[in-house]
Design an enzyme around this catalytic site. Structure first.
Site, PDB file in Angstrom:
ATOM      1  N   HIS A 135      -6.888  -1.107  15.281  1.00  0.00           N
ATOM      2  CA  HIS A 135      -7.652  -1.990  14.403  1.00  0.00           C
ATOM      3  C   HIS A 135      -9.146  -2.016  14.697  1.00  0.00           C
ATOM      4  O   HIS A 135      -9.896  -2.663  13.961  1.00  0.00           O
ATOM      5  CB  HIS A 135      -7.063  -3.408  14.447  1.00  0.00           C
ATOM      6  CG  HIS A 135      -5.660  -3.459  13.933  1.00  0.00           C
ATOM      7  ND1 HIS A 135      -4.563  -3.321  14.772  1.00  0.00           N
ATOM      8  CD2 HIS A 135      -5.172  -3.550  12.679  1.00  0.00           C
ATOM      9  CE1 HIS A 135      -3.457  -3.351  14.035  1.00  0.00           C
ATOM     10  NE2 HIS A 135      -3.809  -3.480  12.775  1.00  0.00           N
TER      11      HIS A 135
ATOM     12  N   LYS B  80     -10.704   0.590   2.862  1.00  0.00           N
ATOM     13  CA  LYS B  80     -11.616   0.156   1.791  1.00  0.00           C
ATOM     14  C   LYS B  80     -13.027   0.625   2.063  1.00  0.00           C
ATOM     15  O   LYS B  80     -13.753   1.018   1.158  1.00  0.00           O
ATOM     16  CB  LYS B  80     -11.566  -1.366   1.673  1.00  0.00           C
ATOM     17  CG  LYS B  80     -10.270  -1.809   1.011  1.00  0.00           C
ATOM     18  CD  LYS B  80     -10.348  -3.227   0.483  1.00  0.00           C
ATOM     19  CE  LYS B  80      -8.980  -3.639  -0.037  1.00  0.00           C
ATOM     20  NZ  LYS B  80      -8.309  -4.645   0.774  1.00  0.00           N
TER      21      LYS B  80
ATOM     22  N   CYS C 182      -3.677  -8.826  20.194  1.00  0.00           N
ATOM     23  CA  CYS C 182      -4.308  -8.245  19.006  1.00  0.00           C
ATOM     24  C   CYS C 182      -3.606  -8.802  17.777  1.00  0.00           C
ATOM     25  O   CYS C 182      -2.412  -8.575  17.583  1.00  0.00           O
ATOM     26  CB  CYS C 182      -4.232  -6.718  19.005  1.00  0.00           C
ATOM     27  SG  CYS C 182      -4.808  -6.039  17.420  1.00  0.00           S
TER      28      CYS C 182
ATOM     29  N   LYS D 181      -7.448   7.825   7.498  1.00  0.00           N
ATOM     30  CA  LYS D 181      -6.701   6.600   7.247  1.00  0.00           C
ATOM     31  C   LYS D 181      -7.265   5.963   5.968  1.00  0.00           C
ATOM     32  O   LYS D 181      -8.473   5.917   5.784  1.00  0.00           O
ATOM     33  CB  LYS D 181      -6.928   5.679   8.447  1.00  0.00           C
ATOM     34  CG  LYS D 181      -6.149   4.413   8.411  1.00  0.00           C
ATOM     35  CD  LYS D 181      -6.355   3.621   9.700  1.00  0.00           C
ATOM     36  CE  LYS D 181      -5.763   2.234   9.516  1.00  0.00           C
ATOM     37  NZ  LYS D 181      -5.866   1.402  10.684  1.00  0.00           N
TER      38      LYS D 181
ATOM     39  N   HIS E 241       3.787   1.530   2.477  1.00  0.00           N
ATOM     40  CA  HIS E 241       4.976   0.750   2.118  1.00  0.00           C
ATOM     41  C   HIS E 241       5.784   1.486   1.059  1.00  0.00           C
ATOM     42  O   HIS E 241       7.014   1.524   1.111  1.00  0.00           O
ATOM     43  CB  HIS E 241       4.585  -0.633   1.567  1.00  0.00           C
ATOM     44  CG  HIS E 241       3.861  -1.490   2.564  1.00  0.00           C
ATOM     45  ND1 HIS E 241       2.665  -2.098   2.289  1.00  0.00           N
ATOM     46  CD2 HIS E 241       4.172  -1.823   3.841  1.00  0.00           C
ATOM     47  CE1 HIS E 241       2.265  -2.785   3.346  1.00  0.00           C
ATOM     48  NE2 HIS E 241       3.162  -2.633   4.308  1.00  0.00           N
TER      49      HIS E 241
ATOM     50  N   CYS F 167      -2.126  -6.163  15.335  1.00  0.00           N
ATOM     51  CA  CYS F 167      -0.824  -5.626  15.758  1.00  0.00           C
ATOM     52  C   CYS F 167       0.217  -6.726  15.897  1.00  0.00           C
ATOM     53  O   CYS F 167       1.394  -6.440  16.023  1.00  0.00           O
ATOM     54  CB  CYS F 167      -0.910  -4.935  17.116  1.00  0.00           C
ATOM     55  SG  CYS F 167      -1.965  -3.492  17.176  1.00  0.00           S
TER      56      CYS F 167
ATOM     57  N   HIS G 134       0.849  -1.203   0.000  1.00  0.00           N
ATOM     58  CA  HIS G 134       0.000   0.000   0.000  1.00  0.00           C
ATOM     59  C   HIS G 134       0.882   1.251   0.000  1.00  0.00           C
ATOM     60  O   HIS G 134       2.116   1.155  -0.026  1.00  0.00           O
ATOM     61  CB  HIS G 134      -0.999  -0.021   1.153  1.00  0.00           C
ATOM     62  CG  HIS G 134      -0.385  -0.130   2.527  1.00  0.00           C
ATOM     63  ND1 HIS G 134       0.547   0.750   2.998  1.00  0.00           N
ATOM     64  CD2 HIS G 134      -0.592  -1.033   3.523  1.00  0.00           C
ATOM     65  CE1 HIS G 134       0.887   0.415   4.234  1.00  0.00           C
ATOM     66  NE2 HIS G 134       0.229  -0.680   4.574  1.00  0.00           N
TER      67      HIS G 134
ATOM     68  N   CYS H 159      -8.896  -2.457  20.302  1.00  0.00           N
ATOM     69  CA  CYS H 159      -7.559  -2.008  19.905  1.00  0.00           C
ATOM     70  C   CYS H 159      -7.730  -0.732  19.079  1.00  0.00           C
ATOM     71  O   CYS H 159      -8.452  -0.746  18.084  1.00  0.00           O
ATOM     72  CB  CYS H 159      -6.866  -3.090  19.081  1.00  0.00           C
ATOM     73  SG  CYS H 159      -5.525  -2.405  18.069  1.00  0.00           S
TER      74      CYS H 159
END
Ligand code: MSP
Length: 510
Positions: A149, A303, A129, A300, A23, A132, A20, A146
């Site tokens: 997430h 999708k 989690c 963030k 990265h 993570c 993504h 979390c």
């Protein structure tokens, strides 16, 4: 004297999905630094790779109805292909499922910790989690979820091996405080020191093989596999041959000069990793560069929100240099930054089409029209840059040598990459102003010699731009240098130009 070495790494991405934008950005940052250090004459080793163990990967492979190895093979290949497509100049690509190179490294390090009595068996009851890949405490949660997430962690009760992180927390805090391990930017250093001061616990360092079959077996206890972070962090030394026979690279390149990572994995790199190394008696990394997160429209990328910009599609549509240009100009390595197609297009037109593209094409065209494409930089024909707001006039050469290069290198050394490119674009603006001030298209009618000097200075300045731009936009820099037809004099500065005709603009407006 051999060239000084420079070892730079990215974190290794989870091979559970395609790359993504985050990265892409991290790879780009490390690549710019690696290219810059190579240009400075250093012997660089630039490592990147994929993290291929852990619960998350195991479950995603199952969901995709694929054998896990096949699944990570496919994704690792996709990462390698993508990093190559954005022109990353990595020297090594490590995969943690590599049984020849990585496994022996991870197992050797484990044994060292065990010999030190820093690993013990105990019962773990707590929360985990999967997103993570981390054990979390109640205090890490928001409304029981979390925060990274937005899912509740899983309850875990099992026999694990533990690592005595508590034994090393204080020593590491001191090393962070006195910059023996330097955290950039400074704010992140304070963040991790505060976290250590809140209190540290030992870390569960393995999981039962029955719970998670996909991982590196613990030496002498095949019923347990290593905790994914214990295995993953070791990549930085296993990739250099640590523990797998030929340690030439390990001896030569370790310790890391800089680990480039995102802000969410700071504690693993600035606490757990140094603790493991201290325990094993291995040298500590010198520096950790912590970058921010890329958002899209201030949110963030996700999708469900529908704001995901796929870097692969993006590169196919606009090319890697355009992506690298946005990363260079519009994001600060130390902060969160936003990426939308709209912002990208604005930046593309301003910086590339109207900025560098326009300057190059006008200069080339005038040199072709007035001087058959030839120009030479001669000392006796100085035409000065006009000082604005009372500043004295200055030659293009002096401006570059005394103002621009020191500022540029200072920013590069401090990883202020976007500020380094501000310096480059300030030169573009300055040269545009030079054209406006001397109007070579009018000057040619009255003073041919002076016009040639103006053009030679412009070409000289453009070459200085390509020189500084190479780490950021290697293809563009190379292309412009080819168009300029530069010949360097003995001291390495550009002195003659034999420009080449270009039919298509470097960066057509979009
Ligand atoms: N596998 C671990 C790292 C192990 S290193 C021994 C991991 N992988 S990851 O794929 O989740 O993240 C890889 C890198 O991408 C991390 O440095 C992370 O901070 C970074 N990013 C993830 N999302 C990001 C953005 N939206 N923006 C910028 N970088 C982000 O963590």
């Amino acid at each position: 004297m051999p060239n000084p070495k420079f070892y730079i790494t990215t974190s290794i991405a989870y091979a559970n999905a395609a790359p993504h934008m985050g990265h892409a950005y991290e790879e780009f940052l490390a690549d710019v630094i690696a290219r810059y250090k190579r240009n400075r004459g250093m012997d660089v080793f630039f490592l990147t790779g994929t993290d291929e163990h852990g619960t998350k990967i195991c479950r995603t492979a199952e969901k995709n109805e694929m054998p896990v190895q096949e699944f990570v093979d496919k994704n690792a290949e996709e990462f390698q292909r993508f990093y190559a497509s954005i022109n990353s100049s990595f020297d090594g690509f490590i995969r943690t499922s590599d049984k020849k190179q990585h496994w022996p490294g991870a197992q050797t390090l484990w044994k060292k910790l065990a010999e030190k009595d820093d690993i013990y068996k105990s019962k773990y009851t707590g929360l985990y989690c999967v997103g993570c890949e981390a054990f979390v405490g109640e205090r890490d949660l928001i409304n029981g979820l979390c925060p990274n997430h937005n899912v509740p962690p899983e309850k875990v009760e099992e026999e694990n091996y533990f690592f005595r992180l508590t034994k090393y927390a204080d020593i590491i805090r001191q090393k962070l405080e006195n910059d023996e391990i330097r955290i950039v930017p400074e704010a992140r250093k304070h963040e991790i020191i505060a976290l250590i001061k809140e209190g540290v616990s030992d870390v569960s360092f393995s999981r039962p093989q029955s719970q998670i079959p996909w991982g590196i077996p613990v030496p002498e206890d095949p019923n347990q596999v290593m905790y994914v972070w214990c295995d993953a962090l070791t990549n930085y030394i296993s990739a250099l041959g640590y523990g797998s026979g030929d340690e030439t690279n390990f001896t030569k390149y370790w310790p890391a000069d800089v680990h480039v990572i995102g802000k969410d994995i700071l504690r693993f790199h600035s606490l757990l990793w140094p603790a493991m190394l201290l325990s094993a008696g291995v040298a500590l990394p010198k520096e950790i560069l912590v970058h921010g997160f890329i958002t899209s429209g201030g949110k963030k990328m996700s999708k469900s929100i529908g704001n995901v910009v796929d870097p692969k599609e993006f590169v196919e549509k606009y090319g890697s240099e355009a992506l690298r240009s946005y990363f260079s100009r519009d994001l600060s390595p130390f902060e969160d930054g936003d990426f939308t197609e709209e912002k990208f297009l604005e930046s593309y037109n301003a910086n590339l089409a109207n900025g560098i593209g326009n300057l190059v094409s006008r200069t080339i065209k005038m040199t072709e029209t007035y001087f058959e494409g030839k120009a030479e930089m001669k000392d006796e024909m100085e035409v000065l840059l006009k000082g604005k707001d009372g500043a004295p006039d200055i030659s293009v050469k002096d401006y570059l040598n005394h103002e621009v290069f020191p500022a540029y290198h200072g920013h590069m050394e401090r990883y202020e990459l976007n500020r380094a490119t501000d310096t480059i674009w300030a030169v573009i603006k300055k040269l545009d102003g030079y054209v406006t001030d001397y109007e070579p298209y009018k000057l040619i009618k009255t003073n041919q010699e002076k016009t040639e000097a103006v053009l030679a200075n412009l070409l000289y300045g453009i070459h200085a731009i390509t020189h500084m731009l190479t780490p950021f936009m290697p293809e563009t820099s190379k292309k412009i240098d080819e168009i300029l037809g530069v010949t360097l004099s003995e001291d390495g500065t550009a002195n003659t130009f034999s420009v080449r005709h270009v039919d298509t603009p470097l960066f057509p407006r979009r």
